[in-house]
Design a protein around this motif. Structure first.
Motif, PDB file in Angstrom:
ATOM      1  N   ASP A 159      17.962 -42.168  -8.687  1.00 57.44           N
ATOM      2  CA  ASP A 159      18.389 -41.302  -9.777  1.00 57.44           C
ATOM      3  C   ASP A 159      19.914 -41.231  -9.763  1.00 57.44           C
ATOM      4  O   ASP A 159      20.507 -40.572  -8.912  1.00 57.44           O
ATOM      5  CB  ASP A 159      17.790 -39.904  -9.617  1.00 57.44           C
ATOM      6  N   TYR A 160      20.561 -41.919 -10.708  1.00 55.42           N
ATOM      7  CA  TYR A 160      22.026 -41.971 -10.702  1.00 55.42           C
ATOM      8  C   TYR A 160      22.667 -40.616 -10.975  1.00 55.42           C
ATOM      9  O   TYR A 160      23.842 -40.414 -10.699  1.00 55.42           O
ATOM     10  CB  TYR A 160      22.537 -43.011 -11.712  1.00 55.42           C
ATOM     11  N   ARG A 161      21.883 -39.671 -11.474  1.00 56.21           N
ATOM     12  CA  ARG A 161      22.413 -38.331 -11.713  1.00 56.21           C
ATOM     13  C   ARG A 161      22.682 -37.589 -10.405  1.00 56.21           C
ATOM     14  O   ARG A 161      23.350 -36.556 -10.390  1.00 56.21           O
ATOM     15  CB  ARG A 161      21.450 -37.537 -12.588  1.00 56.21           C
ATOM     16  N   LYS A 162      22.168 -38.122  -9.312  1.00 59.23           N
ATOM     17  CA  LYS A 162      22.403 -37.517  -7.993  1.00 59.23           C
ATOM     18  C   LYS A 162      23.610 -38.135  -7.289  1.00 59.23           C
ATOM     19  O   LYS A 162      23.876 -37.845  -6.126  1.00 59.23           O
ATOM     20  CB  LYS A 162      21.159 -37.671  -7.124  1.00 59.23           C
ATOM     21  N   VAL A 163      24.330 -39.001  -8.015  1.00 62.74           N
ATOM     22  CA  VAL A 163      25.539 -39.628  -7.488  1.00 62.74           C
ATOM     23  C   VAL A 163      26.739 -39.011  -8.196  1.00 62.74           C
ATOM     24  O   VAL A 163      26.727 -38.813  -9.411  1.00 62.74           O
ATOM     25  CB  VAL A 163      25.518 -41.154  -7.725  1.00 62.74           C
ATOM     26  N   ASN A 164      27.775 -38.689  -7.438  1.00 59.93           N
ATOM     27  CA  ASN A 164      28.978 -38.075  -8.003  1.00 59.93           C
ATOM     28  C   ASN A 164      29.993 -39.162  -8.355  1.00 59.93           C
ATOM     29  O   ASN A 164      30.677 -39.683  -7.476  1.00 59.93           O
ATOM     30  CB  ASN A 164      29.576 -37.086  -6.995  1.00 59.93           C
ATOM     31  N   PHE A 165      30.084 -39.499  -9.626  1.00 60.11           N
ATOM     32  CA  PHE A 165      31.022 -40.524 -10.074  1.00 60.11           C
ATOM     33  C   PHE A 165      32.349 -39.878 -10.476  1.00 60.11           C
ATOM     34  O   PHE A 165      32.370 -38.852 -11.166  1.00 60.11           O
ATOM     35  CB  PHE A 165      30.459 -41.293 -11.270  1.00 60.11           C
ATOM     36  N   VAL A 166      33.445 -40.490 -10.043  1.00 61.16           N
ATOM     37  CA  VAL A 166      34.779 -40.014 -10.412  1.00 61.16           C
ATOM     38  C   VAL A 166      35.576 -41.184 -10.968  1.00 61.16           C
ATOM     39  O   VAL A 166      35.372 -42.332 -10.571  1.00 61.16           O
ATOM     40  CB  VAL A 166      35.527 -39.384  -9.214  1.00 61.16           C
ATOM     41  N   GLU A 167      36.482 -40.889 -11.884  1.00 58.87           N
ATOM     42  CA  GLU A 167      37.275 -41.940 -12.500  1.00 58.87           C
ATOM     43  C   GLU A 167      38.457 -42.308 -11.622  1.00 58.87           C
ATOM     44  O   GLU A 167      39.193 -41.434 -11.160  1.00 58.87           O
ATOM     45  CB  GLU A 167      37.764 -41.487 -13.880  1.00 58.87           C
ATOM     46  N   ALA A 168      38.634 -43.594 -11.396  1.00 63.25           N
ATOM     47  CA  ALA A 168      39.731 -44.079 -10.559  1.00 63.25           C
ATOM     48  C   ALA A 168      40.136 -45.472 -11.017  1.00 63.25           C
ATOM     49  O   ALA A 168      39.308 -46.384 -11.063  1.00 63.25           O
ATOM     50  CB  ALA A 168      39.309 -44.119  -9.087  1.00 63.25           C
ATOM     51  N   ALA A 169      41.403 -45.645 -11.364  1.00 63.37           N
ATOM     52  CA  ALA A 169      41.901 -46.941 -11.815  1.00 63.37           C
ATOM     53  C   ALA A 169      41.839 -47.958 -10.678  1.00 63.37           C
ATOM     54  O   ALA A 169      41.971 -47.602  -9.493  1.00 63.37           O
ATOM     55  CB  ALA A 169      43.338 -46.804 -12.322  1.00 63.37           C
ATOM     56  N   PHE A 170      41.660 -49.227 -11.025  1.00 64.37           N
ATOM     57  CA  PHE A 170      41.540 -50.290 -10.027  1.00 64.37           C
ATOM     58  C   PHE A 170      42.625 -50.236  -8.938  1.00 64.37           C
ATOM     59  O   PHE A 170      42.293 -50.326  -7.743  1.00 64.37           O
ATOM     60  CB  PHE A 170      41.597 -51.664 -10.703  1.00 64.37           C
ATOM     61  N   PRO A 171      43.908 -50.106  -9.294  1.00 61.25           N
ATOM     62  CA  PRO A 171      44.939 -50.132  -8.247  1.00 61.25           C
ATOM     63  C   PRO A 171      44.828 -49.000  -7.225  1.00 61.25           C
ATOM     64  O   PRO A 171      45.406 -49.103  -6.149  1.00 61.25           O
ATOM     65  CB  PRO A 171      46.256 -50.014  -9.052  1.00 61.25           C
ATOM     66  N   GLN A 172      44.088 -47.946  -7.537  1.00 58.63           N
ATOM     67  CA  GLN A 172      43.940 -46.806  -6.630  1.00 58.63           C
ATOM     68  C   GLN A 172      42.807 -46.979  -5.628  1.00 58.63           C
ATOM     69  O   GLN A 172      42.717 -46.215  -4.657  1.00 58.63           O
ATOM     70  CB  GLN A 172      43.688 -45.523  -7.427  1.00 58.63           C
ATOM     71  N   HIS A 173      41.940 -47.945  -5.843  1.00 62.17           N
ATOM     72  CA  HIS A 173      40.701 -48.032  -5.064  1.00 62.17           C
ATOM     73  C   HIS A 173      40.936 -48.124  -3.564  1.00 62.17           C
ATOM     74  O   HIS A 173      40.287 -47.414  -2.781  1.00 62.17           O
ATOM     75  CB  HIS A 173      39.855 -49.214  -5.556  1.00 62.17           C
ATOM     76  N   ALA A 174      41.823 -48.989  -3.150  1.00 59.63           N
ATOM     77  CA  ALA A 174      42.044 -49.174  -1.712  1.00 59.63           C
ATOM     78  C   ALA A 174      42.555 -47.890  -1.063  1.00 59.63           C
ATOM     79  O   ALA A 174      42.064 -47.475   0.001  1.00 59.63           O
ATOM     80  CB  ALA A 174      43.029 -50.317  -1.473  1.00 59.63           C
ATOM     81  N   ASP A 175      43.521 -47.228  -1.692  1.00 53.34           N
ATOM     82  CA  ASP A 175      44.092 -46.001  -1.126  1.00 53.34           C
ATOM     83  C   ASP A 175      43.071 -44.875  -1.080  1.00 53.34           C
ATOM     84  O   ASP A 175      43.044 -44.093  -0.117  1.00 53.34           O
ATOM     85  CB  ASP A 175      45.311 -45.557  -1.937  1.00 53.34           C
ATOM     86  N   LEU A 176      42.228 -44.778  -2.095  1.00 47.50           N
ATOM     87  CA  LEU A 176      41.205 -43.732  -2.111  1.00 47.50           C
ATOM     88  C   LEU A 176      40.193 -43.935  -0.988  1.00 47.50           C
ATOM     89  O   LEU A 176      39.739 -42.968  -0.363  1.00 47.50           O
ATOM     90  CB  LEU A 176      40.491 -43.722  -3.468  1.00 47.50           C
ATOM     91  N   LEU A 177      39.849 -45.185  -0.722  1.00 46.67           N
ATOM     92  CA  LEU A 177      38.923 -45.469   0.376  1.00 46.67           C
ATOM     93  C   LEU A 177      39.576 -45.165   1.731  1.00 46.67           C
ATOM     94  O   LEU A 177      38.966 -44.523   2.594  1.00 46.67           O
ATOM     95  CB  LEU A 177      38.475 -46.930   0.324  1.00 46.67           C
ATOM     96  N   ARG A 178      40.810 -45.606   1.899  1.00 47.60           N
ATOM     97  CA  ARG A 178      41.501 -45.353   3.174  1.00 47.60           C
ATOM     98  C   ARG A 178      41.660 -43.864   3.444  1.00 47.60           C
ATOM     99  O   ARG A 178      41.530 -43.413   4.582  1.00 47.60           O
ATOM    100  CB  ARG A 178      42.884 -46.012   3.166  1.00 47.60           C
ATOM    101  N   GLY A 179      41.953 -43.110   2.393  1.00 46.08           N
ATOM    102  CA  GLY A 179      42.172 -41.681   2.558  1.00 46.08           C
ATOM    103  C   GLY A 179      40.897 -40.869   2.627  1.00 46.08           C
ATOM    104  O   GLY A 179      40.958 -39.648   2.879  1.00 46.08           O
ATOM    105  N   GLY A 180      39.756 -41.494   2.378  1.00 47.52           N
ATOM    106  CA  GLY A 180      38.486 -40.774   2.442  1.00 47.52           C
ATOM    107  C   GLY A 180      38.198 -39.923   1.222  1.00 47.52           C
ATOM    108  O   GLY A 180      37.272 -39.102   1.243  1.00 47.52           O
ATOM    109  N   SER A 181      38.951 -40.115   0.142  1.00 47.69           N
ATOM    110  CA  SER A 181      38.727 -39.331  -1.079  1.00 47.69           C
ATOM    111  C   SER A 181      37.419 -39.713  -1.761  1.00 47.69           C
ATOM    112  O   SER A 181      36.827 -38.904  -2.477  1.00 47.69           O
ATOM    113  CB  SER A 181      39.885 -39.525  -2.058  1.00 47.69           C
TER     114      SER A 181
END
Length: 314
Positions: A159-181
């Motif tokens: 059920d995808y409604r149980k997943v929390n999706f947030v908007e993030a531009a491609f260039p931000q992906h690596a930093d968001l993963l490293r920072g645990g956001s």
């Protein structure tokens, strides 16, 4: 599935550009909005190989960080043509914007592993069920990767409604993963490869292989009013990307195609050499758009009936 030779013949036959290319009024200016994915390769090549110029078009390519903002830029006349994903385009039409499709960009292919679910190192995400309750970044809510990943989760019984999706531009992906956001991102090359090469994350699923073959990943849209006022320019733009698509299908042109991509999405040589390039799909059909309409209806993303016969500029 079309093989390379069949697709090349179809593109060449469709374009008819070699003998009598459509010409717009001299110097017709078009600001075209793109995002940092290879699905725009046919536009990049058309600009670099002179296919726009020989048809009297002055095309400026403008980078747009979030795909979901392209329809608003078209509406405000900041762009004359832009490349939203099919879902972003349909949401804009559903919301009352009078947009039509001039041409198309890339196509889905079961051979493509250039995008997928990239999980943060140590997150433990391995299967679709592991996404429940997690925060997952997508490069545009309602855009191609968001909608198709939700379809994948549904297909896998999640059920995808149980997943929390947030908007993030491609260039931000690596930093968001490293920072645990975020716990994971739905990303695409070259950003996906950079993340995995750095150790910040790993590919949990190349879910792209779940998608049907030959569906548009990017569509080139414009205001209906603009197309009606500039029919020659719209036709010339479409024929230019058709000629570009035929050029892309010739193996001898691979280095030039990659150089064009690298110029506009700033890829280092080592990444550019490995990146997968989406098959070109310069002509959009009503059948292709009907697929996206049905998919979005399933996800309750459309509030009004969409008439696909009115979506493609003639």
């Amino acid at each position: 599935m079309m093989n390379r030779r069949t697709l090349l013949a179809a593109l060449a036959a469709a374009s008819g550009t070699a003998a009598l290319p459509a010409r717009a009024q001299a110097g017709t200016r078009i600001v075209f909005g793109y995002t940092a994915v290879t699905d725009f390769a046919s536009v990049f090549v058309a600009a670099e190989e002179g296919y726009f110029k020989k048809r009297g078009l002055d095309v400026e390519l403008k980078f747009i960080p979030l795909n979901s903002t392209i329809p608003a830029a078209l509406q405000s006349d900041s762009l004359q043509i832009g490349g939203p994903t099919p879902s972003v385009f349909l949401q804009a039409v559903d919301g009352g914007m009078d947009l039509v499709l001039v041409a198309g960009g890339g196509l889905t292919s079961k051979t493509m592993t250039g995008f997928g679910l990239v999980a943060r190192a140590g997150s433990g995400i391995k299967a679709p069920q592991d996404c429940i309750g997690r925060k997952i970044g997508v490069p545009g809510l309602g855009a191609f990767l968001h909608v198709t990943f939700r379809a994948y989760l549904k297909d896998q019984g999640v059920d995808y409604r149980k997943v929390n999706f947030v908007e993030a531009a491609f260039p931000q992906h690596a930093d968001l993963l490293r920072g645990g956001s975020v716990d994971a991102v739905v990303s695409a090359d070259p950003f996906m490869s950079r993340i995995t090469d750095s150790g910040a994350g790993y590919v949990a699923s190349y879910y792209s292989t779940f998608l049907p073959e030959g569906k548009q990943t990017i569509v080139h849209a414009a205001k209906r009013e603009w197309v009606q006022k500039n029919p020659e320019a719209a036709r010339a733009f479409r024929e230019a990307v058709q000629e570009s698509g035929a050029f892309m299908q010739q193996a001898k042109n691979d280095a030039r195609v990659r150089a064009s991509i690298g110029k506009y999405i700033k890829l280092p040589p080592e990444v550019l050499a490995k990146v997968q390039i989406s098959p070109p799909g310069p002509v959009v059909s009503e059948k292709q758009m009907a697929y996206w309409v049905e998919l979005m209806k399933e996800q309750e993303m459309l509030k009004t009936p969409i008439d696909v016969t009115k979506l493609v500029a003639k």
